[in-house]
Design a protein around this motif. Sequence first.
Motif, PDB file in Angstrom:
ATOM      1  N   GLY A  22     -97.170 -76.200  31.074  1.00  0.00           N
ATOM      2  CA  GLY A  22     -97.940 -75.050  30.586  1.00  0.00           C
ATOM      3  C   GLY A  22     -99.411 -75.383  30.399  1.00  0.00           C
ATOM      4  N   GLU A  23     -99.702 -76.604  29.920  1.00  0.00           N
ATOM      5  CA  GLU A  23    -101.092 -77.026  29.759  1.00  0.00           C
ATOM      6  C   GLU A  23    -101.780 -77.154  31.113  1.00  0.00           C
ATOM      7  OE1 GLU A  23    -101.597 -80.567  27.395  1.00  0.00           O
ATOM      8  OE2 GLU A  23    -100.357 -79.775  25.775  1.00  0.00           O
ATOM      9  N   THR A  30     -95.566 -70.670  28.511  1.00  0.00           N
ATOM     10  CA  THR A  30     -94.744 -71.842  28.825  1.00  0.00           C
ATOM     11  C   THR A  30     -95.071 -72.990  27.880  1.00  0.00           C
ATOM     12  OG1 THR A  30     -94.632 -71.184  31.149  1.00  0.00           O
ATOM     13  CG2 THR A  30     -94.103 -73.472  30.647  1.00  0.00           C
ATOM     14  N   GLU A  31     -96.337 -73.138  27.565  1.00  0.00           N
ATOM     15  CA  GLU A  31     -96.770 -74.198  26.657  1.00  0.00           C
ATOM     16  C   GLU A  31     -96.144 -74.007  25.264  1.00  0.00           C
ATOM     17  OE1 GLU A  31    -100.977 -76.041  25.046  1.00  0.00           O
ATOM     18  OE2 GLU A  31    -100.996 -74.635  26.723  1.00  0.00           O
ATOM     19  N   VAL A  32     -96.154 -72.780  24.780  1.00  0.00           N
ATOM     20  CA  VAL A  32     -95.585 -72.476  23.467  1.00  0.00           C
ATOM     21  C   VAL A  32     -94.066 -72.658  23.482  1.00  0.00           C
ATOM     22  CG1 VAL A  32     -95.181 -70.625  21.787  1.00  0.00           C
ATOM     23  CG2 VAL A  32     -97.457 -70.964  22.767  1.00  0.00           C
ATOM     24  N   ALA A  36     -91.931 -75.266  21.166  1.00  0.00           N
ATOM     25  CA  ALA A  36     -90.807 -74.819  20.341  1.00  0.00           C
ATOM     26  C   ALA A  36     -89.543 -75.612  20.680  1.00  0.00           C
ATOM     27  CB  ALA A  36     -90.557 -73.326  20.544  1.00  0.00           C
ATOM     28  N   GLN A  37     -89.334 -75.884  21.957  1.00  0.00           N
ATOM     29  CA  GLN A  37     -88.167 -76.656  22.368  1.00  0.00           C
ATOM     30  C   GLN A  37     -88.267 -78.099  21.848  1.00  0.00           C
ATOM     31  OE1 GLN A  37     -87.346 -76.499  26.572  1.00  0.00           O
ATOM     32  NE2 GLN A  37     -85.337 -77.436  26.333  1.00  0.00           N
ATOM     33  N   GLN A  38     -89.476 -78.632  21.814  1.00  0.00           N
ATOM     34  CA  GLN A  38     -89.686 -79.971  21.259  1.00  0.00           C
ATOM     35  C   GLN A  38     -89.313 -80.000  19.780  1.00  0.00           C
ATOM     36  OE1 GLN A  38     -93.823 -80.922  22.752  1.00  0.00           O
ATOM     37  NE2 GLN A  38     -93.009 -82.959  22.331  1.00  0.00           N
ATOM     38  N   VAL A  39     -89.750 -79.007  19.036  1.00  0.00           N
ATOM     39  CA  VAL A  39     -89.441 -78.945  17.607  1.00  0.00           C
ATOM     40  C   VAL A  39     -87.929 -78.863  17.406  1.00  0.00           C
ATOM     41  CG1 VAL A  39     -89.651 -77.519  15.526  1.00  0.00           C
ATOM     42  CG2 VAL A  39     -91.655 -77.957  16.953  1.00  0.00           C
ATOM     43  N   LYS A  40     -87.285 -78.040  18.222  1.00  0.00           N
ATOM     44  CA  LYS A  40     -85.829 -77.914  18.152  1.00  0.00           C
ATOM     45  C   LYS A  40     -85.173 -79.266  18.422  1.00  0.00           C
ATOM     46  CE  LYS A  40     -81.944 -75.686  20.470  1.00  0.00           C
ATOM     47  NZ  LYS A  40     -81.542 -74.970  21.683  1.00  0.00           N
TER      48      LYS A  40
END
Length: 81
Positions: A22-23, A30-32, A36-40
Motif C-alpha cells: 500500500g505504501e 491497502t496500507e490501512v 490492521a492485519q498486523q495489529v490483529k
Amino acid sequence: MNSDSIKGKIDDAAGRVKRQVGEWTGDTKTEVEGAAQQVKGKAEKVVGKVRDTVDSPTRENIQTDRDIDNDLDRETVRERE
C-alpha cells in the motif's frame, strides 16, 4: 507454540506485506488494511504466549506430582526389603 501463536505470526507477516504494498503503490486503503492485519496478528501472538504460559506450569506440576509419587513408591519398596 500453539495455533494462536502460529496464526498471529502469519497475520503479522501478511499485514506487513500488505501495508508495504500500500505504501509503494500509494493505496491508502491497502496500507490501512495491512496495518490492521498486523495489529490483529500481534494480538493473536500475545494470546498464544498467554496460553503457553498458563499451560506450562500445569504440565510442570503434573510432572512434579508424578515424580513425588514415584519416589514414595520406591521408599515403600525399600522398606519391604
